[in-house]
Motif scaffolding. Structure first.
Motif, PDB file in Angstrom:
ATOM      1  N   GLU A   1      35.566  34.233  40.639  1.00 21.84           N
ATOM      2  CA  GLU A   1      34.656  34.917  41.151  1.00 21.84           C
ATOM      3  C   GLU A   1      34.967  36.065  42.219  1.00 21.84           C
ATOM      4  O   GLU A   1      34.639  37.055  42.696  1.00 21.84           O
ATOM      5  CB  GLU A   1      33.720  33.971  42.155  1.00 21.84           C
ATOM      6  N   GLN A   2      36.573  36.037  42.222  1.00 21.61           N
ATOM      7  CA  GLN A   2      36.995  37.192  43.289  1.00 21.61           C
ATOM      8  C   GLN A   2      37.373  38.502  42.337  1.00 21.61           C
ATOM      9  O   GLN A   2      37.761  39.403  42.944  1.00 21.61           O
ATOM     10  CB  GLN A   2      38.420  36.313  43.881  1.00 21.61           C
TER      11      GLN A   2
ATOM     12  N   LYS B   1      37.184  41.587  39.882  1.00 20.85           N
ATOM     13  CA  LYS B   1      36.198  42.534  39.670  1.00 20.85           C
ATOM     14  C   LYS B   1      36.914  43.709  38.907  1.00 20.85           C
ATOM     15  O   LYS B   1      38.007  43.881  38.532  1.00 20.85           O
ATOM     16  CB  LYS B   1      36.153  43.582  41.224  1.00 20.85           C
TER      17      LYS B   1
ATOM     18  N   GLU C   1      31.358  41.046  33.707  1.00 14.60           N
ATOM     19  CA  GLU C   1      30.350  40.429  32.911  1.00 14.60           C
ATOM     20  C   GLU C   1      30.363  41.047  31.499  1.00 14.60           C
ATOM     21  O   GLU C   1      30.505  42.329  31.445  1.00 14.60           O
ATOM     22  CB  GLU C   1      29.123  40.519  33.465  1.00 14.60           C
TER      23      GLU C   1
ATOM     24  N   GLU D   1      32.431  46.667  39.678  1.00 15.62           N
ATOM     25  CA  GLU D   1      31.584  45.930  39.036  1.00 15.62           C
ATOM     26  C   GLU D   1      31.838  44.252  38.783  1.00 15.62           C
ATOM     27  O   GLU D   1      33.279  43.975  39.053  1.00 15.62           O
ATOM     28  CB  GLU D   1      31.351  46.323  37.515  1.00 15.62           C
ATOM     29  N   LYS D   2      31.139  43.284  38.416  1.00 15.96           N
ATOM     30  CA  LYS D   2      31.562  42.060  38.156  1.00 15.96           C
ATOM     31  C   LYS D   2      31.785  42.123  36.598  1.00 15.96           C
ATOM     32  O   LYS D   2      31.503  42.940  35.883  1.00 15.96           O
ATOM     33  CB  LYS D   2      30.399  40.956  38.142  1.00 15.96           C
TER      34      LYS D   2
END
Length: 161
Positions: A71-72, A74, A30, A27-28
């Motif tokens: 952004e890298q 996870k 968030e 997943e990201k």
């Protein structure tokens, strides 16, 4: 010849892998909800398909440094015997097949803090440390407190853990 399928990721400058059979999703990072008074490696909880899962920073566990969220980064959501956890990693790089003969035993004597490193995958110019999720999560100091603390905090907030 037997093959092991694993998710490879980076923490610090090293590569690690988790057996794919324990990986629920990637997943990201968030909406990580902070929970106070938890160990420094626990960054909060996330809701993954209706289940509240603790978020653990593997770089904090291994190197005592926080992973910078970019952004890298996870979240690898793993299912272990005791519980599920979302592990913050730098670059969930790839899913690979590792031939059994490429796995070498990894022991550092009786050093209990690394008993979750089960093998080293020797692949061309790469060495990838294999992690047993059951041993990893059960080895974390205070993991029982994390589980209990999550239940209490989520109940206090009116959420059903």
């Amino acid at each position: 010849m037997d093959m092991l399928k694993a998710v490879v990721f980076r923490a610090g400058y090293e590569e690690y892998a988790l057996p794919i059979g324990h990986v629920m999703s990637i997943e990201k990072p968030e909406h990580i909800n902070f929970i106070p008074n938890m160990p420094s490696y626990m960054k909060g909880v996330v809701n993954v398909r209706g289940e509240f899962i603790p978020v653990l920073d593997i770089k904090q566990i291994f190197y005592h440094e926080d992973t910078a969220i970019d952004e890298q980064v996870k979240l690898i959501v793993v299912q272990a015997e005791e519980m599920s956890a979302a592990i913050i990693v730098k670059e969930a790089r790839e899913i690979i097949n590792i031939q059994e003969n490429a796995l070498k035993q990894f022991t550092i004597g009786a050093f209990q803090a690394t008993k979750y490193f089960t093998n080293v995958a020797s692949l061309d110019d790469r060495l990838i440390l294999m992690i047993d999720p059951d041993l990893f999560l059960s080895s974390l100091e205070g993991i029982a407190l994390v589980k209990e603390g999550m239940r209490k905090e989520l109940s206090h907030k009116g959420l059903n853990p």
